[in-house]
Write an enzyme that holds these catalytic residues in place. Structure first.
Site, PDB file in Angstrom:
ATOM      1  CB  SER A  61      -0.956   0.020   1.202  1.00 56.47           C
ATOM      2  OG  SER A  61      -0.249   0.065   2.418  1.00 56.47           O
ATOM      3  CE  LYS A  73      -2.865   1.954   5.118  1.00 57.82           C
ATOM      4  NZ  LYS A  73      -2.314   1.465   3.836  1.00 57.82           N
TER       5      LYS A  73
END
Length: 340
Positions: free
Chosen positions: A235, A280
């Site tokens: 990611s 996040k």
């Protein structure tokens, strides 16, 4: 005196019980907001340009659940409890899972390096080492013959350098054809014969039931050093490519801003979705980021970007959420960004 002795004994029993419970693993994983980590300290391009702001990858806190972490995750916002089967493959140990995540990170890192150097007009060469098995599909021919982490380097006596070559070769086989695979596992060479079969969900497709990633080493000029050994998964690809590109080019694309983000990246610069986007966003906000780059997925209803915007509103952040589909999208946005 006896009361004190009983109290001490009760405390000791409590400590021992808590320690035991802490080591009992439940069949769940816990995810929670992680942190935003600046990339400049862990990525160094030889003779690279300095930056006034920063590019940061964002992480999700992740671990096997015990009684205490499960209880905490049940109460705290942006903590998620995931069943074991949603995370690890059948028969896969925690160590094997982590190993698979590190291989995915290495592949993402290589794509980020290659893309950034090519976009900057710098030299990139490849040294191919074979193909890594990332997953063995249950009830397909490779089950019990190949394992996650095996490195395939020969098929039917011919050397295969990339996953694409392997897929093209096997794709031409017919159901019932035997394929000889030469592989390396834990430093030891092995061979196995696998009979090709059709996929249950796609009877027209023939294969042996594995997902792959190319094992390659990238040689660059100027040289680059990356210390990403403790980061798993793919990611961070987008943010790594931006940091590398920024060090290779004279213009500082951070413009003095603290820029966080997430998203996979492929060799063509396409940005892909990731898991844990809400967590996040929370992590980036806590770090003081000004801007967050989120995978847009061409604007679909369930995109990372839409979820990121929703989470940003929920936590009341002033951080700007920016939809990104490609590396070029990110650069186009940063070129128009005002200097902070």
């Amino acid at each position: 005196m006896k009361k004190n002795t009983k109290l001490v004994r009760a405390i000791l029993i409590g400590i021992i019980l808590a320690a035991v419970l802490n080591f009992i693993k439940l069949p769940f994983y816990i995810t929670k907001p992680g942190m935003a980590t600046e990339l400049e300290p862990i990525i160094e391009v030889e003779g690279g340009y300095e930056e006034e702001g920063s590019f940061s990858l964002t992480t999700v806190g992740f671990g096997r659940a015990n009684i205490f972490s499960y209880a905490i995750a049940s109460v705290f916002p942006y903590h998620e409890i995931l069943p074991l089967e949603d995370v690890v493959q059948e028969g896969e140990s925690d160590d094997e899972y982590l190993d698979r995540q590190l291989h995915m990170m290495e592949s993402s890192q290589e794509s980020a390096v290659a893309l950034a150097y090519e976009k900057a007009g710098k030299k990139v060469d490849y040294l191919f080492r074979g193909i890594y098995v990332m997953q063995v599909v249950k009830d397909m021919p490779s089950e019990g013959k190949l394992k996650n982490g095996d490195r395939i380097f020969e098929v039917d006596g011919s050397e295969f350098k990339t996953a694409e070559e392997f897929i093209a070769y096997v794709g031409k086989k017919k159901k019932g054809d035997t394929i000889e695979i030469t592989y390396e596992r834990n430093g030891k060479k092995g061979k196995t014969e696998i009979v090709a079969d059709t996929f249950p969900n796609d009877p027209k497709k023939v294969g042996i039931g594995i997902s792959l990633v190319t094992d390659r080493e990238i040689e660059t000029d100027p040289d680059i050093t990356l210390d990403t050994s403790n980061i798993g998964g793919p990611s961070a690809g987008l943010m790594m490519s931006l940091e590398i590109y920024n060090q290779l080019t004279k213009e500082d694309f951070t413009k003095g801003h603290q820029i966080a983000g997430t998203g996979t990246i492929d060799d063509n610069g396409k940005v892909g979705p990731i898991g844990g986007i809400s967590q996040k966003i929370v992590a980036a906000d806590k770090s003081g980021a000004d801007i967050f780059l989120a995978p847009n997925q061409e604007g679909i209803e369930t995109s990372n970007y839409r979820e990121a915007v929703k989470t940003a509103k929920e936590i009341g952040t002033e951080m700007k959420i920016v939809p990104i589909d490609t590396f070029d999208d990110a650069i186009a946005y940063l070129e128009k960004l005002d200097v902070k």
